[in-house]
Scaffold this motif. Sequence first.
Motif, short mmCIF file in Angstrom:
data_model
loop_
_atom_site.label_atom_id
_atom_site.label_comp_id
_atom_site.label_asym_id
_atom_site.label_seq_id
_atom_site.Cartn_x
_atom_site.Cartn_y
_atom_site.Cartn_z
N LEU A 143 0.63 -1.23 0.25
CA LEU A 143 0.31 -0.03 -0.17
C LEU A 143 0.69 1.04 0.23
O LEU A 143 0.79 2.68 -0.72
CB LEU A 143 -1.56 -0.09 1.18
CG LEU A 143 -1.81 1.50 1.72
CD1 LEU A 143 -2.49 0.99 -0.04
CD2 LEU A 143 -2.46 1.14 3.00
N ASP A 144 1.78 1.22 0.82
CA ASP A 144 2.63 2.38 0.88
C ASP A 144 3.68 2.93 -0.79
O ASP A 144 3.41 3.87 -1.16
CB ASP A 144 4.00 2.27 2.38
CG ASP A 144 3.55 2.35 3.49
OD1 ASP A 144 2.40 2.66 3.35
OD2 ASP A 144 4.04 1.84 3.82
N GLU A 145 3.87 2.00 -1.13
CA GLU A 145 4.51 2.29 -2.60
C GLU A 145 2.92 2.82 -3.30
O GLU A 145 3.76 3.51 -4.70
CB GLU A 145 5.00 1.04 -3.01
CG GLU A 145 6.70 0.53 -2.34
CD GLU A 145 6.59 -0.05 -1.16
OE1 GLU A 145 6.97 0.01 -0.24
OE2 GLU A 145 5.03 -0.28 -0.61
N CYS A 146 1.82 2.02 -3.42
CA CYS A 146 1.12 2.02 -4.51
C CYS A 146 0.77 3.77 -4.06
O CYS A 146 -0.07 4.78 -4.44
CB CYS A 146 0.01 0.99 -4.36
SG CYS A 146 -0.20 -0.91 -5.01
N LEU A 147 0.53 4.13 -2.82
CA LEU A 147 0.05 5.44 -2.00
C LEU A 147 1.13 6.60 -2.77
O LEU A 147 1.19 7.84 -3.23
CB LEU A 147 0.10 5.68 -1.04
CG LEU A 147 -1.27 5.01 -0.22
CD1 LEU A 147 -1.17 5.13 0.68
CD2 LEU A 147 -2.79 5.53 -1.46
N ARG A 148 2.50 5.98 -2.66
CA ARG A 148 3.65 7.24 -3.38
C ARG A 148 3.58 7.97 -5.12
O ARG A 148 3.94 8.53 -5.35
CB ARG A 148 5.22 6.66 -2.81
CG ARG A 148 5.59 7.15 -3.34
CD ARG A 148 7.67 6.71 -2.38
NE ARG A 148 7.53 6.06 -1.75
CZ ARG A 148 8.01 5.54 -1.46
NH1 ARG A 148 8.81 5.42 -2.12
NH2 ARG A 148 8.22 4.38 -0.19
N VAL A 149 3.25 6.17 -5.79
CA VAL A 149 3.51 6.67 -7.36
C VAL A 149 1.92 7.55 -7.04
O VAL A 149 1.51 8.39 -7.72
CB VAL A 149 2.84 5.46 -7.92
CG1 VAL A 149 4.63 4.39 -7.45
CG2 VAL A 149 2.13 4.39 -8.17
N SER A 185 -6.68 -7.52 -4.66
CA SER A 185 -8.13 -7.53 -3.97
C SER A 185 -8.26 -6.66 -2.49
O SER A 185 -8.55 -5.65 -2.60
CB SER A 185 -8.64 -9.18 -3.57
OG SER A 185 -9.47 -8.64 -2.96
N THR A 186 -6.78 -7.12 -1.26
CA THR A 186 -6.21 -6.42 -0.21
C THR A 186 -5.58 -5.02 -1.11
O THR A 186 -6.38 -4.54 -0.52
CB THR A 186 -4.83 -6.84 0.49
OG1 THR A 186 -5.17 -8.20 0.62
CG2 THR A 186 -5.05 -6.43 1.10
N LEU A 187 -5.22 -4.63 -2.06
CA LEU A 187 -4.93 -3.41 -2.33
C LEU A 187 -5.90 -2.14 -2.56
O LEU A 187 -6.29 -1.32 -2.28
CB LEU A 187 -3.82 -3.10 -3.41
CG LEU A 187 -3.55 -2.13 -4.18
CD1 LEU A 187 -2.62 -1.07 -2.91
CD2 LEU A 187 -3.15 -2.41 -5.53
N CYS A 188 -7.29 -2.70 -3.37
CA CYS A 188 -8.43 -2.38 -3.65
C CYS A 188 -9.54 -1.67 -2.70
O CYS A 188 -9.30 -0.77 -2.36
CB CYS A 188 -9.62 -3.72 -4.71
SG CYS A 188 -8.43 -3.61 -6.65
#
Length: 349
Positions: A143-149, A185-188
Amino acid sequence: MNPPTNISAQTQNRKADHIRICLEEDVQCDKITNGLERYRFTHCCLPELNHNDIDISTTFLGKNLDAPLLISSMTGGTEQAAIINQRLAQVAQHYKIAMGVGSQRVAVEKPQVADTFAVRKYAPDVLLLANLGAVQLNYKYGLDECLRVVDILEADALILHINPLQECIQPKGDTNFRGLLDKISTLCSKLPVPVIAKEVGNGISAAIAQKLLAAGVAAIDVAGAGGTSWAKVESERAENPLQRRLGRTFADWGLPTAECITTIRAIAKDVPLIASGGLRHGLDVAAAIALGADIAGLAMPFLQAAATSETAVTELTEVLIAEITTVLFCTGNTTLYQLKHSGSLQRIE
């Protein structure tokens, strides 16, 4: 997470290689096509319309677009890529069309290149899509890396691109796809923006689309076969004869774009659907929308134009808009909704 410097350099070099190869080498599919040549619009010689009344605006993921166009995900992470993304973003803003960027993994590994992706300042009002490889969720991304981008781009949504064939052929590719659906699924469920699942030129089948939607993906970009072959691109980067052979063997692997659109729409009537993969002009865009897509993405035409000048991108966009508008006029439709439901696109037996 701070990846080793050599990994960051490899990723950045790969981005530069991809631009060069796509612009200089023949990396288009040879035998497989996007499938749209199997369809033809029924010409209406008496449309009973004023051309000025035609409206090709639409909405996608809650964002208004003046045309059903997406500048597909391409690049970032290098000086040349920064120039390309700036030109694309400025034109996207002017014409109020959507834009994605290339994989932002390099910006996670090497934060000093994040600005090559940060185009919101050039496109304050348009639909902007961040981008990461889905497989990175199996390589310590979360999640952290996805939030970063998403934050780098101030994005409206995150594309997770899914590219098993490319990873098989790519030097030092990431090929552990086990358990990926659960992580998607968790990320979504946690990410505050919608997630878009996208292939990279080999297509998404209806069966996989159904699994992705059940996992919480908000939209699908079919990215079917018929355009740029990333197997061929990676064969140009091969470090040994095996990789080169694999790239050539699988140059025409995948599901045609038209087939992806129709089969996914048959099982998911309301999912926001992007058609991409081998679309080269506005007639392709209109056909894809008539088949059931909501918007259409183009990459290679925009890359070629953006590598030349912002003027070239402007000229391309105006041509695409004129071509889409002409299809509506010559089929007797005023809006994209009417085009979709008109029955004017017929399969050629």
